[in-house]
Design a protein around this motif. Structure first.
Motif, PDB file in Angstrom:
ATOM      1  N   GLU A 287      -2.762   8.133  15.403  1.00 63.71           N
ATOM      2  CA  GLU A 287      -2.427   8.824  16.655  1.00 63.71           C
ATOM      3  C   GLU A 287      -1.832   7.836  17.670  1.00 63.71           C
ATOM      4  OE1 GLU A 287      -4.771  11.330  20.123  1.00 63.71           O
ATOM      5  OE2 GLU A 287      -5.657  11.272  18.102  1.00 63.71           O
ATOM      6  N   LEU A 288      -2.435   6.645  17.733  1.00 60.76           N
ATOM      7  CA  LEU A 288      -1.994   5.631  18.694  1.00 60.76           C
ATOM      8  C   LEU A 288      -0.553   5.181  18.428  1.00 60.76           C
ATOM      9  CD1 LEU A 288      -2.741   3.813  21.086  1.00 60.76           C
ATOM     10  CD2 LEU A 288      -3.692   2.178  19.447  1.00 60.76           C
ATOM     11  N   ILE A 289      -0.198   4.990  17.156  1.00 58.01           N
ATOM     12  CA  ILE A 289       1.153   4.485  16.875  1.00 58.01           C
ATOM     13  C   ILE A 289       2.218   5.591  16.905  1.00 58.01           C
ATOM     14  CG2 ILE A 289       0.279   2.501  15.566  1.00 58.01           C
ATOM     15  CD1 ILE A 289       1.363   3.878  13.031  1.00 58.01           C
ATOM     16  N   ASP A 290       1.770   6.845  16.924  1.00 54.04           N
ATOM     17  CA  ASP A 290       2.741   7.943  17.049  1.00 54.04           C
ATOM     18  C   ASP A 290       2.960   8.379  18.496  1.00 54.04           C
ATOM     19  OD1 ASP A 290       3.347   8.016  14.391  1.00 54.04           O
ATOM     20  OD2 ASP A 290       1.930   9.607  13.888  1.00 54.04           O
ATOM     21  N   LEU A 291       2.085   7.917  19.399  1.00 55.79           N
ATOM     22  CA  LEU A 291       2.261   8.228  20.818  1.00 55.79           C
ATOM     23  C   LEU A 291       3.442   7.466  21.409  1.00 55.79           C
ATOM     24  CD1 LEU A 291      -1.309   8.068  22.425  1.00 55.79           C
ATOM     25  CD2 LEU A 291       0.153  10.074  22.269  1.00 55.79           C
ATOM     26  N   GLU A 292       3.996   8.004  22.499  1.00 55.81           N
ATOM     27  CA  GLU A 292       4.956   7.216  23.283  1.00 55.81           C
ATOM     28  C   GLU A 292       4.160   6.226  24.115  1.00 55.81           C
ATOM     29  OE1 GLU A 292       8.173   8.727  25.367  1.00 55.81           O
ATOM     30  OE2 GLU A 292       8.961   9.861  23.675  1.00 55.81           O
ATOM     31  N   TRP A 293       4.529   4.956  24.066  1.00 56.05           N
ATOM     32  CA  TRP A 293       3.821   3.935  24.837  1.00 56.05           C
ATOM     33  C   TRP A 293       4.476   3.806  26.209  1.00 56.05           C
ATOM     34  CZ3 TRP A 293       2.363  -0.811  21.262  1.00 56.05           C
ATOM     35  CH2 TRP A 293       1.510  -0.351  20.244  1.00 56.05           C
ATOM     36  N   PRO A 294       3.690   3.875  27.290  1.00 55.43           N
ATOM     37  CA  PRO A 294       4.253   3.841  28.646  1.00 55.43           C
ATOM     38  C   PRO A 294       5.131   2.612  28.885  1.00 55.43           C
ATOM     39  CG  PRO A 294       1.924   4.384  28.718  1.00 55.43           C
ATOM     40  CD  PRO A 294       2.221   4.026  27.308  1.00 55.43           C
ATOM     41  N   ASP A 295       6.317   2.847  29.436  1.00 56.28           N
ATOM     42  CA  ASP A 295       7.286   1.814  29.842  1.00 56.28           C
ATOM     43  C   ASP A 295       8.043   1.157  28.688  1.00 56.28           C
ATOM     44  OD1 ASP A 295       6.652   2.173  32.543  1.00 56.28           O
ATOM     45  OD2 ASP A 295       5.030   0.715  32.450  1.00 56.28           O
TER      46      ASP A 295
ATOM     47  N   TYR B  71       0.808  -1.225   0.000  1.00 54.50           N
ATOM     48  CA  TYR B  71       0.000   0.000   0.000  1.00 54.50           C
ATOM     49  C   TYR B  71       0.843   1.278   0.000  1.00 54.50           C
ATOM     50  CZ  TYR B  71      -4.300  -2.670   0.738  1.00 54.50           C
ATOM     51  OH  TYR B  71      -5.373  -3.524   0.584  1.00 54.50           O
ATOM     52  N   ARG B  72       2.156   1.111  -0.114  1.00 55.32           N
ATOM     53  CA  ARG B  72       3.100   2.242  -0.166  1.00 55.32           C
ATOM     54  C   ARG B  72       2.938   3.184   1.033  1.00 55.32           C
ATOM     55  NH1 ARG B  72       5.677   1.898  -4.918  1.00 55.32           N
ATOM     56  NH2 ARG B  72       4.649   0.763  -6.601  1.00 55.32           N
ATOM     57  N   LEU B  73       2.871   2.595   2.209  1.00 56.64           N
ATOM     58  CA  LEU B  73       2.753   3.383   3.439  1.00 56.64           C
ATOM     59  C   LEU B  73       4.156   3.693   3.953  1.00 56.64           C
ATOM     60  CD1 LEU B  73      -0.001   1.238   5.231  1.00 56.64           C
ATOM     61  CD2 LEU B  73      -0.320   3.093   3.574  1.00 56.64           C
ATOM     62  N   PRO B  74       4.483   4.955   4.172  1.00 58.12           N
ATOM     63  CA  PRO B  74       5.830   5.317   4.639  1.00 58.12           C
ATOM     64  C   PRO B  74       5.956   5.070   6.142  1.00 58.12           C
ATOM     65  CG  PRO B  74       4.505   7.290   4.379  1.00 58.12           C
ATOM     66  CD  PRO B  74       3.617   6.135   4.002  1.00 58.12           C
ATOM     67  N   VAL B  75       6.434   3.904   6.523  1.00 55.91           N
ATOM     68  CA  VAL B  75       6.466   3.544   7.944  1.00 55.91           C
ATOM     69  C   VAL B  75       7.896   3.347   8.451  1.00 55.91           C
ATOM     70  CG1 VAL B  75       4.176   2.558   8.256  1.00 55.91           C
ATOM     71  CG2 VAL B  75       5.944   1.167   7.209  1.00 55.91           C
ATOM     72  N   THR B  76       8.122   3.787   9.680  1.00 57.02           N
ATOM     73  CA  THR B  76       9.400   3.578  10.350  1.00 57.02           C
ATOM     74  C   THR B  76       9.374   2.228  11.074  1.00 57.02           C
ATOM     75  OG1 THR B  76       8.622   4.580  12.393  1.00 57.02           O
ATOM     76  CG2 THR B  76       9.629   6.065  10.768  1.00 57.02           C
ATOM     77  N   GLN B  77      10.531   1.800  11.557  1.00 60.26           N
ATOM     78  CA  GLN B  77      10.584   0.573  12.353  1.00 60.26           C
ATOM     79  C   GLN B  77       9.668   0.672  13.569  1.00 60.26           C
ATOM     80  OE1 GLN B  77      14.836   0.053  13.030  1.00 60.26           O
ATOM     81  NE2 GLN B  77      14.721  -1.998  12.188  1.00 60.26           N
ATOM     82  N   ASN B  78       9.664   1.832  14.225  1.00 61.34           N
ATOM     83  CA  ASN B  78       8.824   2.009  15.423  1.00 61.34           C
ATOM     84  C   ASN B  78       7.348   1.831  15.100  1.00 61.34           C
ATOM     85  OD1 ASN B  78      11.150   2.574  16.793  1.00 61.34           O
ATOM     86  ND2 ASN B  78      10.778   4.769  17.016  1.00 61.34           N
ATOM     87  N   GLN B  79       6.922   2.354  13.938  1.00 64.23           N
ATOM     88  CA  GLN B  79       5.517   2.231  13.543  1.00 64.23           C
ATOM     89  C   GLN B  79       5.179   0.787  13.173  1.00 64.23           C
ATOM     90  OE1 GLN B  79       5.751   5.370  10.594  1.00 64.23           O
ATOM     91  NE2 GLN B  79       4.403   6.684  11.810  1.00 64.23           N
ATOM     92  N   ILE B  80       6.106   0.101  12.505  1.00 62.36           N
ATOM     93  CA  ILE B  80       5.886  -1.320  12.187  1.00 62.36           C
ATOM     94  C   ILE B  80       5.762  -2.117  13.480  1.00 62.36           C
ATOM     95  CG2 ILE B  80       6.994  -3.409  11.260  1.00 62.36           C
ATOM     96  CD1 ILE B  80       8.116  -1.635   9.010  1.00 62.36           C
ATOM     97  N   PHE B  81       6.641  -1.833  14.446  1.00 60.93           N
ATOM     98  CA  PHE B  81       6.559  -2.533  15.732  1.00 60.93           C
ATOM     99  C   PHE B  81       5.180  -2.341  16.357  1.00 60.93           C
ATOM    100  CE2 PHE B  81       6.536  -2.125  20.352  1.00 60.93           C
ATOM    101  CZ  PHE B  81       6.823  -3.437  20.703  1.00 60.93           C
ATOM    102  N   LYS B  82       4.701  -1.113  16.369  1.00 59.30           N
ATOM    103  CA  LYS B  82       3.435  -0.833  17.050  1.00 59.30           C
ATOM    104  C   LYS B  82       2.242  -1.445  16.312  1.00 59.30           C
ATOM    105  CE  LYS B  82       5.118   3.198  19.534  1.00 59.30           C
ATOM    106  NZ  LYS B  82       5.172   4.668  19.610  1.00 59.30           N
ATOM    107  N   LEU B  83       2.240  -1.381  14.987  1.00 61.60           N
ATOM    108  CA  LEU B  83       1.163  -2.015  14.221  1.00 61.60           C
ATOM    109  C   LEU B  83       1.152  -3.528  14.469  1.00 61.60           C
ATOM    110  CD1 LEU B  83       1.533  -0.117  10.812  1.00 61.60           C
ATOM    111  CD2 LEU B  83      -0.421   0.054  12.372  1.00 61.60           C
ATOM    112  N   ALA B  84       2.336  -4.145  14.411  1.00 64.16           N
ATOM    113  CA  ALA B  84       2.428  -5.601  14.610  1.00 64.16           C
ATOM    114  C   ALA B  84       2.091  -5.979  16.054  1.00 64.16           C
ATOM    115  CB  ALA B  84       3.826  -6.099  14.231  1.00 64.16           C
TER     116      ALA B  84
END
Length: 369
Positions: free
Chosen positions: A200-208, A141-154
């Motif tokens: 918004e959820l995947i761009d937030l800092e996740w606690p801990d 889908y040609r989504l420009p994602v960083t490693q951090n965003q891939i981690f959070k989606l997965a």
């Protein structure tokens, strides 16, 4: 054939826990995990009419269920197709939020994380299949994602299916190499998952949540022994979680000591000190013995005990990896050690060496293949 058919391939490596198992399911608690050069490969090919999901390995996957009243309740946590479907759902939800039009496609999964006869090695195939599917669809889908965003989606996709666990195996599959992983607050995620928009959820800092790449000392060699007996992580974690309330004091002592042990081990990596790392591997094994004693859960099977005893004779620091109950054990040993006699003794005791190496992933935006 008319036009260009979009074809995207993505891989995600398997993993093994080095130390910190069980305690890492508590928010903010650390573990050391390593990614290995066995992969799940996901291929997405554009289709014009109907889509398909095909996997050579998972054609005959069994289902576990229990009775709740007159209802059959299925346990989806050991079925890889549920992780694939969850990964598709989450990634497409993200694609839609970025105004991408959804397509029809053939999705093919190929895994070398299991043995030829389909037995699980315990290399985190459910995490790797989730990460590979997310990566491939982000490419498709040609989504420009960083490693951090891939981690959070997965992590969201995996958590939606499994509901327990630390998601450390997702981190290892995304970031690769040796990592120190501090688990995030899953209760926080569960509460916000259906309230906040996904971007918004995947761009937030996740606690801990903390993920630190580690560099192994040059003289460290990782040796992996497989017992030939697969185990279910989710069921073992369930059993241990039941003792938290019953044996609260002992459990909190275990958690606290595990944190201290992993912190010292990470210092060993930072100082490139093999001996320090080995000492903490041995201490972590003792802690898991204590957990096993007060929980009644068999973490170290007799074959894994034998594997560790043989390795220790040759100067290796050995323990179970992951939830235990079968699967793999790990040995950290000086690279200059001649392993022939150790491996011969393993073979006599029906322990198979898995000839795997550490897999390093370069950071950055995912590239379209």
């Amino acid at each position: 054939m008319k036009g260009h058919v979009l074809l995207i391939t993505a891989q995600a490596p398997g993993k093994l826990y080095i130390a910190g198992e069980y305690a890492v399911v508590e928010s903010g608690l650390p573990a050391v995990i390593v990614a290995l050069n066995q992969f799940v490969t996901c291929t997405v090919e554009e289709s014009t009419d109907f889509g398909s999901i095909v996997s050579r390995q998972y054609t005959e996957n069994s289902l576990h269920w229990r009775r709740m009243g007159d209802e059959m309740v299925f346990d989806n946590r050991d079925n890889p197709f549920h992780y694939i479907l969850s990964a598709i759902k989450i990634t497409e939800e993200y694609a839609r939020s970025l105004n991408q039009q959804l397509s029809v496609y053939h999705l093919r999964i190929d895994s070398d994380l299991d043995s030829e006869d389909g037995k699980k090695y315990g290399l985190g195939s459910s995490a790797a299949v989730t990460v590979a599917t997310v990566k491939a669809l982000c490419g498709f889908y040609r989504l420009p994602v960083t490693q951090n965003q891939i981690f959070k989606l997965a992590a969201i996709a995996h958590f939606d299916v499994q509901g327990n666990g630390s998601l450390g195996d997702i981190a290892a599959s995304v970031y690769g190499g040796w990592i120190a992983y501090h688990s995030f607050d899953r209760q926080w995620l569960a509460e916000r998952r259906h309230v906040l928009p996904l971007p918004e959820l995947i761009d937030l800092e996740w606690p801990d949540l903390q993920i630190e790449q580690l560099v192994a000392p040059a003289d460290l060699k990782l040796v992996i022994g497989w017992t030939g007996s697969p185990a279910s992580t989710s069921k073992l974690v369930d059993k241990v979680s039941m003792v938290k309330v019953r044996d609260q004091t002992e459990y909190q002592t275990f958690v606290s000591e595990s944190r201290n042990c992993i912190q010292r081990m990470v210092e060993g990596f930072r100082e490139q000190n093999l001996l320090k790392i080995q000492n903490e591997v041995r201490y972590n094994r003792q802690l898991l013995h204590q957990l096993s004693d007060f929980s009644g859960v068999q973490i170290e099977t007799p074959v894994l005990t034998k594997m560790c005893e043989v390795a220790e004779k040759f100067g290796g620091a050995a323990k179970t990896s992951g939830a235990g109950g079968g699967d793999c054990g790990i040995v950290l040993i000086d690279r200059r050690t001649d392993l022939a006699n150790m491996l011969a003794q393993w073979k006599v005791n029906h322990i198979e060496q898995l000839s795997l190496t550490v897999h390093v992933i370069k950071e950055g935006i995912t590239q379209l293949s």
